[in-house]
Every structure is written in structure tokens, then in C-alpha cells.
Design an enzyme around this catalytic site. Structure first.
Site, PDB file in Angstrom:
ATOM      1  N   GLU A 114     -18.629  -8.359   5.116  1.00 53.84           N
ATOM      2  CA  GLU A 114     -18.107  -7.510   4.039  1.00 53.84           C
ATOM      3  C   GLU A 114     -16.790  -8.072   3.521  1.00 53.84           C
ATOM      4  OE1 GLU A 114     -17.517  -3.655   5.817  1.00 53.84           O
ATOM      5  OE2 GLU A 114     -19.538  -3.649   6.642  1.00 53.84           O
ATOM      6  N   LYS A 116     -12.946  -7.814   2.826  1.00 56.44           N
ATOM      7  CA  LYS A 116     -11.851  -7.069   3.429  1.00 56.44           C
ATOM      8  C   LYS A 116     -10.968  -6.559   2.300  1.00 56.44           C
ATOM      9  CE  LYS A 116      -8.533  -7.418   7.216  1.00 56.44           C
ATOM     10  NZ  LYS A 116      -7.356  -6.932   6.528  1.00 56.44           N
ATOM     11  N   ASP A 118      -7.933  -4.879   0.454  1.00 57.52           N
ATOM     12  CA  ASP A 118      -6.511  -4.812   0.773  1.00 57.52           C
ATOM     13  C   ASP A 118      -5.939  -3.461   0.364  1.00 57.52           C
ATOM     14  OD1 ASP A 118      -4.183  -5.656   1.826  1.00 57.52           O
ATOM     15  OD2 ASP A 118      -3.652  -7.012   0.193  1.00 57.52           O
ATOM     16  N   TYR A 224     -16.635   2.170   5.114  1.00 61.01           N
ATOM     17  CA  TYR A 224     -17.255   1.048   5.814  1.00 61.01           C
ATOM     18  C   TYR A 224     -17.453   1.257   7.312  1.00 61.01           C
ATOM     19  CZ  TYR A 224     -12.274  -0.087   6.388  1.00 61.01           C
ATOM     20  OH  TYR A 224     -10.937  -0.033   6.648  1.00 61.01           O
ATOM     21  N   LYS A 312      -9.219 -14.398   7.241  1.00 52.95           N
ATOM     22  CA  LYS A 312      -8.189 -14.172   6.223  1.00 52.95           C
ATOM     23  C   LYS A 312      -8.216 -15.309   5.212  1.00 52.95           C
ATOM     24  CE  LYS A 312      -5.895 -10.438   7.600  1.00 52.95           C
ATOM     25  NZ  LYS A 312      -4.519 -10.470   8.017  1.00 52.95           N
ATOM     26  N   CYS A 406      26.657 -13.137 -22.788  1.00 49.80           N
ATOM     27  CA  CYS A 406      25.269 -12.865 -23.136  1.00 49.80           C
ATOM     28  C   CYS A 406      24.652 -14.064 -23.865  1.00 49.80           C
ATOM     29  CB  CYS A 406      25.203 -11.634 -24.023  1.00 49.80           C
ATOM     30  SG  CYS A 406      23.573 -11.370 -24.729  1.00 49.80           S
ATOM     31  N   CYS A 409      24.135 -12.780 -27.772  1.00 48.34           N
ATOM     32  CA  CYS A 409      25.231 -12.446 -28.690  1.00 48.34           C
ATOM     33  C   CYS A 409      26.548 -13.083 -28.302  1.00 48.34           C
ATOM     34  CB  CYS A 409      25.402 -10.927 -28.778  1.00 48.34           C
ATOM     35  SG  CYS A 409      26.056 -10.201 -27.268  1.00 48.34           S
ATOM     36  N   CYS A 424      24.322  -6.962 -20.559  1.00 51.81           N
ATOM     37  CA  CYS A 424      25.100  -7.184 -21.769  1.00 51.81           C
ATOM     38  C   CYS A 424      25.483  -5.804 -22.274  1.00 51.81           C
ATOM     39  CB  CYS A 424      24.245  -7.912 -22.813  1.00 51.81           C
ATOM     40  SG  CYS A 424      24.974  -7.869 -24.465  1.00 51.81           S
ATOM     41  N   CYS A 429      24.068  -6.229 -29.775  1.00 53.19           N
ATOM     42  CA  CYS A 429      23.448  -7.498 -29.382  1.00 53.19           C
ATOM     43  C   CYS A 429      22.046  -7.616 -29.993  1.00 53.19           C
ATOM     44  CB  CYS A 429      23.375  -7.577 -27.860  1.00 53.19           C
ATOM     45  SG  CYS A 429      22.443  -9.011 -27.299  1.00 53.19           S
TER      46      CYS A 429
HETATM   47  S1  IVH Z   1     -13.706  -2.622   9.865  1.00 55.18           S
HETATM   48  C1  IVH Z   1     -13.152  -1.536  14.184  1.00 55.18           C
HETATM   49  N1  IVH Z   1     -14.206  -3.366   7.375  1.00 55.18           N
HETATM   50  O1  IVH Z   1      -8.713  -4.286   7.821  1.00 55.18           O
HETATM   51  C2  IVH Z   1     -13.319  -2.050  12.821  1.00 55.18           C
HETATM   52  N2  IVH Z   1     -11.934  -3.088   8.039  1.00 55.18           N
HETATM   53  O2  IVH Z   1      -7.200  -5.626  10.085  1.00 55.18           O
HETATM   54  C3  IVH Z   1     -12.384  -1.435  11.889  1.00 55.18           C
HETATM   55  N3  IVH Z   1     -10.313  -3.447   6.256  1.00 55.18           N
HETATM   56  O3  IVH Z   1      -7.389  -1.550   9.575  1.00 55.18           O
HETATM   57  C4  IVH Z   1     -12.217  -2.079  10.593  1.00 55.18           C
HETATM   58  N4  IVH Z   1     -11.780  -3.891   4.662  1.00 55.18           N
HETATM   59  O4  IVH Z   1      -7.714  -1.341   7.039  1.00 55.18           O
HETATM   60  C5  IVH Z   1     -13.256  -3.070   8.294  1.00 55.18           C
HETATM   61  N5  IVH Z   1     -14.793  -3.947   5.210  1.00 55.18           N
HETATM   62  C6  IVH Z   1     -13.855  -3.662   6.113  1.00 55.18           C
HETATM   63  C7  IVH Z   1     -12.476  -3.666   5.802  1.00 55.18           C
HETATM   64  C8  IVH Z   1     -11.546  -3.381   6.803  1.00 55.18           C
HETATM   65  C9  IVH Z   1     -10.492  -3.743   4.953  1.00 55.18           C
HETATM   66  C10 IVH Z   1      -8.988  -3.270   6.899  1.00 55.18           C
HETATM   67  C11 IVH Z   1      -8.801  -1.993   7.671  1.00 55.18           C
HETATM   68  C12 IVH Z   1      -8.387  -2.378   9.039  1.00 55.18           C
HETATM   69  C13 IVH Z   1      -7.893  -3.759   8.835  1.00 55.18           C
HETATM   70  C14 IVH Z   1      -8.018  -4.534  10.101  1.00 55.18           C
END
Ligand code: IVH
Length: 666
Positions: A114, A116, A118, A224, A312, A406, A409, A424, A429
């Protein structure tokens, strides 16, 4: 309708509205017009207003509650909210795969991969299908109870078709990139510090003590994971995602299932150059063992599961050179330095400039002209300078000094002690005036179409305007003398200028660029005082008596009008015919806020006039005929054709008795 029928209607409306908001917010595919939706919503509100004992916390009307005092209550998660182990390379992913396979004794397995997201992890607790609590992750064990803020997120269902006595749904609250950009533009207008990235914006919005503010922030939620759940028969992550979707949660659709780690790796890298075009921010990908039985056997450490890992994304950075540092002026006179960079490709765009914020920022990072620097996009959006590459210094780099005068001016600039900004202070100006004019004519202000920056600059250069007031004195021949103007474009611009005269007091107040007076404050001031004169004469106490006008805004308004030139400008605008009044709304309370009411038939306990006044004192408006815009019809005895019309249109209808009840409400 008798009570039983009304209750049935209420339930029907709730179900229908839940379904329609799901289509609108979660699926982004509305099936009815906003109007039809609003009508149903109002009908539900009416029934609930008349029968407060029927209001339940899962009603769609209960999304936005009132401010809480004190902080958020602590809440201990039934099961800790784990975080994830991080990896940064393909080889580390292969190691993870080997470990998992060996722990499972070489059994076949599949992975769900999946995005991740943010944002912020949140735990949603439902009991017998009702949403009862929303909690932040906190330190994983104890989080904060943010139930009232979570309720305002439209993509979170308040009811789910689950019979489980207790089920916890976990996922990520995030702010879509478009909402983030909009919010920051608004914050810059209000002279508030913009958020660095969508994640911070989401965090700041979720931790508001006033859910009305959270509600305005357009947050969203991807589900999720499952926390604790009783009576749960789900056997895999894939099945869980499908079920969450059936429960009407938003589930990110980019997940894929693989049986082989090399395919996982290929999929992950397929995002390298397209993750920036997603409408939300991501910082990596999550690889999860699909089978819950296998997850269970692999188990967790104290902090992280052994069955999942986060890959990451490397931050998108680039190396380039600072060719120079230039300073530009904003409409408040603040000098903002920016690095002029050797153009470089970064995350899908070419970057030529990056803001350096202020003098302190440059000093702290020790950024010099001529330096090789690392740049990146904050939250994958705004380019910023991370640091200079010290190893590349030749000794020829120059230290930047903030100009003492400035750049536009030549007047003196000042930096007030304790503030990071250098300003300024020359009210004449040209750069500041140019910015002020640009703000004055902008869409949310006087909305003068066709008066772009380049034209404003020409008008200033030709001394045709000195301040915003002069815009209204422009003549056809003035414009025809400018580059790029023909008769048609000159006439169009003059027409736009003329139209803007009736934009109304709220917009004029915002357009003047009084510090901290944003579009909303402009509206509140206009509706409460009704005229520019009244606002100019108002004391600080009278100003702060209004909701949403605090001492900072009040002091700024007082300071603005204390400048004689500003009084002159107001008089000049008025003399040109710019409307400086607004319909005043002195409210008793807001129980009819935004309602457009039609009274019909003979009222028994009050005159027509009294009823109209009562509505207006509570924020509503009375009109004489029923149209699509009518939001409420009050019927006395012998109502005529208006009643029939309201029924055909489906407009909410209330009796005189209900109307009187409504008037009593705060
Ligand atoms: S699963 C035990 N799935 O990433 C598993 N986490 O560093 C729990 N996050 O605290 C997390 N997208 O805030 C999971 N598709 C995803 C995610 C996800 C973002 C975040 C979540 C978690 C952090 C872990």
C-alpha cells in the site's frame, strides 16, 4: 404526520443523506444536485429541531459540535497502535522477505503493498455500528480523544453496518494537496505562518479545540487497519480492505498483492516518478503479509509488527547553485529574500527560486551567494534550501546582507526587535503600492478582472495611479495610451472597474489590506456595523464584542484608521461611488442563520410583520414567494398556493407552533 411516521421519515433521511455524502465526499461522484442534498438535510434538521429527543450522535447533523474547554482527554488504546520498521533500500526489502519466509518455515505467502500516506494515524472506535470515539496515535499506548474533530471529517462514516459490540478501525487522517494549498493561501492573507507541509497542516487542524475550525479544513481519511475487534471473521488484509470499503470508508485504491518480493520491488519503483502527481502526500510504501493467520504467527515486537515493513522514499533532493539572493516586497512592506537558483529538475518540475524566508533563516543555515546547495520540496510541494554543501566552497562565496534601504524606493528599512521580518516603512513605496493594488483588485477582494500585475505596473510607471483610489479615476484615454490596450480591452476594464464599485463593504474592508483583516473578518465587520463610518467610529471594545474579532484584529483596525492618509483614501473611494455600506444584521441569535423564509396563511399569535422581524433578528430573511431558494415555509391557517408550491418543491414546511418553538431556540 404522526410521530411514528415522522420518526420513519427521519431514519429514511439519515440513511439517504449518509449515502449521498458517501457518494459526494468519498467516491467523488455525486448523484444529486447540491440543492436536493441541502433540502434533505434541512428537512432532517427541522425534524430534529422539533424533536430534540430524537437527535442521536450518529445523525449527519451532528458532525460539527462546539468548542471544548481545557485540552483533549487522554485515552489508552485497547491494543497499542504500533509503528512500522523502516527500510530504505531494495536489499533491505529482500532481507525482510527472507526473515518472514524463514519464520514461517518456508510456507507460501502473499504481500499487500500500500501507499504510505503522510498524515496522522487515528483510531476510530465503533460500538454496535455507531462511531463513538476517535483517538490519535499519541505514543502508541495513550492517545488523545479527538472525537468531536474526527466527526467533522466527511469521509468518516458515523455509522457502519457492523454488529460487532466493539470494533476499531485505524487509518490515516490527511489533508489533500489542493486543500493544503488553499489553506496556506488563506493563511498568508491573514498574515499567519503557512504550514510547512500537508502533514503539519492536518496535525494542526486535528488538534483544534474548536471543531468548527477543523470542519473548515477539509481533512480526509484512508482506512487501512483493524485495531481490536470482537466477533471478527476477516482473514486477510485484502479482505479487510474490501470490507472497509463496504463499510463506506475511503480505501486507497493503489494497493496491489504479490507473492514474490521482486514484484513488490518493481511495483514500489513504479512510483518513483509518479508519486508527486498524487492528490495527497505519501512518504513511502507499506508491505504487509496478507494472511492474518500468518501475521499472528509472526507476531509483534513491543513497538513494531514483524509482518510489515515501511519502505521510505528517498526525499527528492537536488544539488544546484545559488546564483544570487534577491529581495522582494509584500503588500505589508516585508522584505522577503529568495535564492535565485541555477534551474534544476526536482520531483517533476524545474526549480529556479526558493524562498529564504528572512535574515535569520539565511544566517542559521549559513547560505551564501555562490554556494552549492541541496534543495528539496517540503511535503513534495514547495521548494526549499536544505543546506549548503560546505565541501564545494571555493572561498569566493559572498555572505548575504539584508539591504539597509528598500530595494524599490530606497527608503529606510526597519527590523523591529523580536521580529524576524524587515520592513520598508515608506507608505509611498512603489513596490508596496503595486502589491497593495494587486491585492485590492484580486478575486476575493474587489474582483476587478483584467487588471493584472503588468498593467498595474504600467499605470504606476505612467503616474496614472498612486493608490487604489485612483483606479476609479481612470479614463478611457489613459488606458488607450498604454501598451497592449485597444478600445475593446479598455472598455472591458472600465466596465469591470465600474462593477466593482458595488462589491460591498465586506470586500472593501478586505481589499484595503488592513493587517489581519481577512475576507471573513471583513464580512463579520460589514454585517455587524453596516457602514464604513460605523466601523471607523467603533471602539476596540465594540469591535472585540463580535464573535471572531479578537484584540489583535481590533488593534490593527484602530491603528489603520489612526493614519490620516487612510481616512483620505476612504473618502476618495466614497467620492468615486464605491459602496461602503452593507445590510446590517443585528442578531438576537443565529437560530435562523441563512434561512430564506416564506410566511403564508393567517398566523394566530403574531402579526405577519412581527414574524418577519423575528426571523430577521435571528439571521434569516423573509421573501414573498416560494422558489427553489426558499429554505423554509411557515404555514398559518388557510395557506394558499404557496403551500402547494412548497410541497411540490419539497421545501421544508413548519406550522406556526413549530415556528414559535424555533424562535425560542438559541
Ligand atoms: S499500517 C501495525 N498502512 O505509517 C501497522 N500505516 O510508521 C500499522 N501509515 O503510524 C500501520 N500509511 O501513521 C499502515 N497504508 C498504511 C499507512 C500507514 C501511512 C503510517 C501510520 C503509522 C506509520 C508507521
Amino acid at each position: 404526520m404522526d410521530d411514528a411516521a415522522l420518526l420513519a421519515r427521519l431514519q429514511e433521511l439519515r440513511q439517504k443523506i449518509d449515502e449521498l455524502s458517501y457518494q459526494y465526499y468519498t467516491l467523488d461522484k455525486p448523484t444529486v444536485t447540491d440543492y436536493e442534498y441541502d433540502m434533505m438535510y434541512r428537512e432532517l434538521e427541522n425534524i430534529e429541531k422539533a424533536h430534540p429527543q430524537w437527535v442521536t450522535p450518529d445523525s449527519p447533523t451532528q458532525r460539527v459540535g462546539s468548542k471544548i474547554s481545557g485540552g483533549f482527554a487522554k485515552y489508552t488504546h485497547d491494543r497499542p497502535m504500533l509503528s512500522l520498521g523502516d527500510v530504505f533500500s531494495d536489499d533491505e526489502l529482500r532481507e525482510f522477505d527472507q526473515r518472514v519466509r524463514s519464520d514461517l518455515g518456508g510456507e507460501a505467502l502473499s504481500y499487500v503493498v500500500e501507499l504510505k500516506i503522510d498524515g496522522l494515524a487515528v483510531n476510530l472506535i465503533y460500538e454496535h455500528g455507531q462511531f463513538i470515539r476517535g483517538v490519535t496515535r499519541g505514543d502508541g499506548r495513550v492517545g488523545e480523544d479527538i472525537t468531536n474533530n474526527v466527526r467533522t471529517i466527511r469521509t468518516i462514516p458515523l455509522r457502519i453496518p457492523s454488529t460487532s459490540p466493539h470494533i476499531e478501525i485505524r487509518g490515516e487522517v490527511y489533508m489533500p494537496v489542493a486543500s493544503f494549498m488553499q489553506l496556506n493561501a488563506q493563511r498568508r492573507d491573514d498574515e499567519l505562518e503557512p504550514f510547512a507541509n500537508p502533514r503539519n497542516a492536518a496535525a494542526g487542524s486535528l488538534r483544534q479545540l474548536d471543531p468548527r475550525i477543523t470542519a473548515q479544513r477539509k481533512l480526509a481519511f484512508f482506512a487501512y487497519a483493524l485495531g481490536g475487534a470482537e466477533d471478527n471473521t476477516i482473514t486477510s488484509q485484502e479482505e479487510l480492505l474490501a470490507d472497509l470499503q463496504k463499510f463506506h470508508f475511503q480505501v486507497n485504491q493503489e494497493y496491489r498483492t504479490f507473492t514474490n518480493i521482486e514484484d513488490v520491488i518493481t511495483f514500489i519503483h513504479s512510483w518513483d516518478d509518479r508519486r508527486d502527481s498524487l492528490p495527497y502526500a505519501t512518504d513511502g510504501m507499506v508491505v504487509k503479509v496478507n494472511s492474518f493467520a500468518q501475521q499472528h504467527r509472526l507476531g509483534n515486537t513491543v513497538k513494531i509488527p514483524r509482518w510489515a515493513i515501511a519502505y521510505k522514499f528517498p526525499p527528492e533532493q537536488a544539488k544546484t547553485k545559488v546564483l544570487g539572493i534577491s529581495v522582494s516586497l509584500g503588500r505589508t512592506g516585508v522584505l522577503t529574500p529568495a535564492a535565485d537558483l541555477k534551474p534544476v529538475r526536482l520531483a517533476g518540475t524545474t526549480v529556479k527560486r526558493a524562498t529564504l524566508h528572512n535574515e535569520d533563516f539565511i544566517k542559521e543555515k549559513d547560505i551564501r551567494i555562490g554556494d552549492t546547495v541541496i534543495i528539496q520540496k517540503a511535503g513534495e510541494i514547495i521548494p526549499e534550501v536544505v543546506r549548503p554543501v560546505l565541501a564545494d566552497r571555493t572561498g569566493k562565496e559572498q555572505i548575504f546582507v539584508m539591504p539597509k534601504t528598500c530595494p524599490s524606493c530606497g527608503g529606510p528599512v526597519v527590523r523591529v526587535e523580536g521580529e524576524a521580518a524587515t520592513r520598508c516603512i515608506n507608505p509611498d513605496c512603489p513596490a508596496v503600492i503595486g502589491e497593495k493594488i494587486a491585492h485590492f483588485v484580486s478575486r476575493d477582494a474587489m474582483n476587478i478582472d483584467g487588471l493584472g500585475d503588468a498593467i498595474v505596473q504600467q499605470l504606476l510607471d505612467h503616474h496614472l495611479i498612486q493608490d487604489v483610489g485612483d483606479i476609479y479615476g481612470l479614463r478611457r484615454e489613459d488606458l488607450l495610451g498604454l501598451e497592449g490596450f485597444g478600445e475593446k480591452s479598455a472598455d472591458n476594464l472600465l466596465k469591470a472597474i465600474e462593477t466593482s464599485k458595488s462589491a460591498g463593504l465586506a470586500r472593501v474592508l478586505f481589499a484595503l489590506g488592513i493587517r489581519f483583516v481577512g475576507a471573513k473578518a471583513g464580512r463579520i465587520l460589514a454585517e455587524s456595523f453596516g457602514s464604513m463610518e460605523a466601523i471607523m467610529a467603533a471602539s476596540t471594545d465594540e469591535l472585540t464584542a463580535l464573535d471572531d474579532i479578537g484584540p489583535r484584529i481590533a488593534d490593527s483596525i484602530a491603528a489603520y484608521f489612526a493614519v490620516p492618509a487612510h481616512g483620505d483614501l476612504i473618502r476618495k473611494l466614497a467620492a468615486y461611488g464605491v459602496v461602503m455600506t452593507a445590510e446590517k444584521r443585528q442578531l438576537l441569535n443565529a437560530s435562523f442563520d441563512g434561512e430564506i423564509v416564506v410566511l403564508t396563511g393567517k398566523l394566530q399569535t403574531m402579526t405577519r410583520k412581527e414574524a418577519e422581524q423575528a426571523v430577521e433578528l435571528r439571521g434569516g430573511k423573509c421573501t414573498s414567494s416560494v422558489t427553489k431558494k426558499t429554505t423554509l415555509v411557515v404555514i398559518g391557517s388557510d395557506p394558499g398556493s404557496k403551500y402547494d408550491k412548497a410541497r411540490t418543491l419539497g421545501t421544508p414546511i413548519i406550522t406556526e407552533e413549530e415556528f414559535r418553538d424555533w424562535l425560542q431556540r438559541e
